[in-house]
Write a protein that holds these residues in place. Sequence first.
Motif, mmCIF file in Angstrom:
data_model
loop_
_atom_site.group_PDB
_atom_site.id
_atom_site.type_symbol
_atom_site.label_atom_id
_atom_site.label_comp_id
_atom_site.label_asym_id
_atom_site.label_seq_id
_atom_site.Cartn_x
_atom_site.Cartn_y
_atom_site.Cartn_z
ATOM 1 N N CYS A 174 0.877 -1.173 0.000
ATOM 2 C CA CYS A 174 0.000 0.000 0.000
ATOM 3 C C CYS A 174 0.910 1.218 0.000
ATOM 4 N N ASP A 175 0.824 2.038 -1.058
ATOM 5 C CA ASP A 175 1.809 3.115 -1.233
ATOM 6 C C ASP A 175 1.431 4.399 -0.488
ATOM 7 N N LEU A 176 0.473 4.313 0.441
ATOM 8 C CA LEU A 176 0.085 5.534 1.167
ATOM 9 C C LEU A 176 1.038 5.747 2.350
ATOM 10 N N VAL A 216 -8.191 6.279 6.112
ATOM 11 C CA VAL A 216 -8.093 6.530 4.669
ATOM 12 C C VAL A 216 -9.525 6.655 4.158
ATOM 13 N N HIS A 217 -9.848 7.832 3.676
ATOM 14 C CA HIS A 217 -11.235 8.146 3.342
ATOM 15 C C HIS A 217 -11.377 8.371 1.837
ATOM 16 N N LEU A 218 -12.053 7.443 1.164
ATOM 17 C CA LEU A 218 -12.293 7.577 -0.279
ATOM 18 C C LEU A 218 -13.639 8.260 -0.439
ATOM 19 N N THR A 219 -13.593 9.541 -0.774
ATOM 20 C CA THR A 219 -14.790 10.382 -0.641
ATOM 21 C C THR A 219 -15.699 10.367 -1.856
ATOM 22 N N TYR A 240 -9.301 5.784 -5.281
ATOM 23 C CA TYR A 240 -7.975 5.182 -5.136
ATOM 24 C C TYR A 240 -7.967 3.882 -5.943
ATOM 25 N N ASN A 241 -6.892 3.648 -6.673
ATOM 26 C CA ASN A 241 -6.885 2.476 -7.553
ATOM 27 C C ASN A 241 -6.441 1.192 -6.880
ATOM 28 N N LEU A 246 -4.920 -1.585 -0.164
ATOM 29 C CA LEU A 246 -5.529 -0.838 0.937
ATOM 30 C C LEU A 246 -6.356 -1.766 1.844
ATOM 31 N N PHE A 247 -7.186 -2.607 1.248
ATOM 32 C CA PHE A 247 -7.997 -3.526 2.069
ATOM 33 C C PHE A 247 -7.107 -4.550 2.795
#
Length: 354
Positions: A174-176, A216-219, A240-241, A246-247
């Motif tokens: 996860c690159d965040l 992490v909020h995908l709005t 986010y791709n 992420l999951f």
Amino acid sequence: MVNSPVRLLIAASGTGGHLFPALAVAEQLSDYQIEWLGVPNRLETQLVPEKYPLHAIAVEGFQQRLGFGSLRILAGLVGSIQACRKLLKTGQFQGVFTTGGYIAAPIILAARSLGIPVILHESNAFPGKVTRLFAPLCTVAAVGFEAASERLSRAKTMYAGTPVRGQFYEPQACDLPIPQGVPVVVVVGGSQGAIAVNKLVREAAPAWFETGAYVVHLTGENDAEADSLQHPQYLAMPFYNNMAGLFQRATLAISRSGAGTLTELAITQTPAILIPYPFAADDHQAYNAAIFAETGAAEVYRQADLTPQLLKTKVLELLHDPERLGQMRSKMSALAVPDSSERLAKIVRQVVKG
Ligand SMILES: CC(=O)N[C@H]1[C@@H](OP(=O)(O)OP(=O)(O)OC[C@H]2O[C@@H](n3ccc(=O)[nH]c3=O)[C@H](O)[C@@H]2O)O[C@H](CO)[C@@H](O)[C@@H]1O
């Protein structure tokens, strides 16, 4: 003599929930010659053309009750069926695979009028209107949840689960910018985002930061207040791709209960708090969520009953209860169908032959 490849038309359009499963099945059928049917200006125009030739026809939905508006839509449907018949004939397609929705109605009717086999995949526990109407005309109606079969008693149904993108099966980085070891809460409102959920989360999140958790909020693209919360442990973005990464990294997800996201959460064994989209057709997201609640893989709250205070408390309870999170993870895993795209590809191969 070398056989020419089998020509398959995939009709999948609109949301990630319709497109990603179809793309995953297409990947399994690399020896087939695949072309795509979609609608102008929808997500398929971004995801499909780099992989498959995309044909676009304008189709309107018929979610509303019968009335004058539906006469216009019916006239449009007749035009779309004609366009589909022309495409099937000129393209010499030998079969159709569709994931339902508006695009499915004209292509199923056109294909059946030409004697071309159709495999329909329905990912929701409560099948959509087009599926309920037209599945009996299809050669096979594959379902993502067994519960859907009971609601399609006139169709030939097969349980196949719902396919996810290939990257979900491999560990992904996860690159965040999130430190190792901290809890991560992911918020996702389906492929379009969910403004009501976003609001609840922004009010509740400050209490979660105190535990060290990152959010992490995908709005989604349509939230005018998306920038209103600022915090070093809060990462907000419209889309986010790398959902697999992420999951896999997430401790807990807060999510709508679209079939696509639920399937991914099952594969990545991510515990979840689910808030079904209250305005989804026939309240189908509540039926999806119920399957996860019944097994204990997720907690489900109706949006109308959920306050920021309640959401805050429920997330804190889970973040402080690793044992319960572990149980939810194993229940999630029991709901996963990891070979769904292979199962569907096998059905396509049985039905659509050269
Ligand atoms: C509002 C509505 O009626 N939605 C329906 C729509 O779902 P919709 O496409 O909105 O939602 P799904 O949960 O099925 O799928 C969302 C997909 O988008 C992906 N994603 C999401 C956010 C993001 O930032 N990046 C990203 O890649 C998710 O990983 C997932 O693969 O079709 C689904 C399948 O028929 C239904 O179950 C949903 O009820």
